[in-house]
Design a protein around this motif. Structure first.
Motif: not given
Length: 83
Positions: A55-82
């Motif tokens: 559960f500790s690993i799952g909780t950390i994974e939940l938080i870090t993946k949401m943060i990583l996804y947010f930044f991933h989306e922001r980077v893709w939003n800056a890319i004009k391709w597609g």
């Protein structure tokens, strides 16, 4: 030929744009994140044989993946391709 592909693409995009409301996308995102986290907890439990660690690993994974996804989306939003 190119003109017809653009017309088809625009029509498909417009249809897709109205086919799903934002609240549905949010619900799908949350449900997918729950499935992913439960998978991580199960795998962690099988490897460590300790539910508290899993559960500790799952909780950390939940938080870090949401943060990583947010930044991933922001980077893709800056890319004009597609767009």
């Amino acid at each position: 030929m190119i003109l017809s592909q653009k017309t088809i693409h625009k029509t498909s995009f417009e249809k897709d744009k109205i086919s799903e409301k934002p609240i549905r996308s949010i619900a799908k995102s949350v449900s997918w994140r729950v499935v992913g986290t439960m998978d991580t907890i199960l795998i962690s439990w099988l490897i460590t044989d300790k539910l508290s660690i899993a559960f500790s690993i799952g909780t950390i994974e939940l938080i870090t993946k949401m943060i990583l996804y947010f930044f991933h989306e922001r980077v893709w939003n800056a890319i004009k391709w597609g767009k």
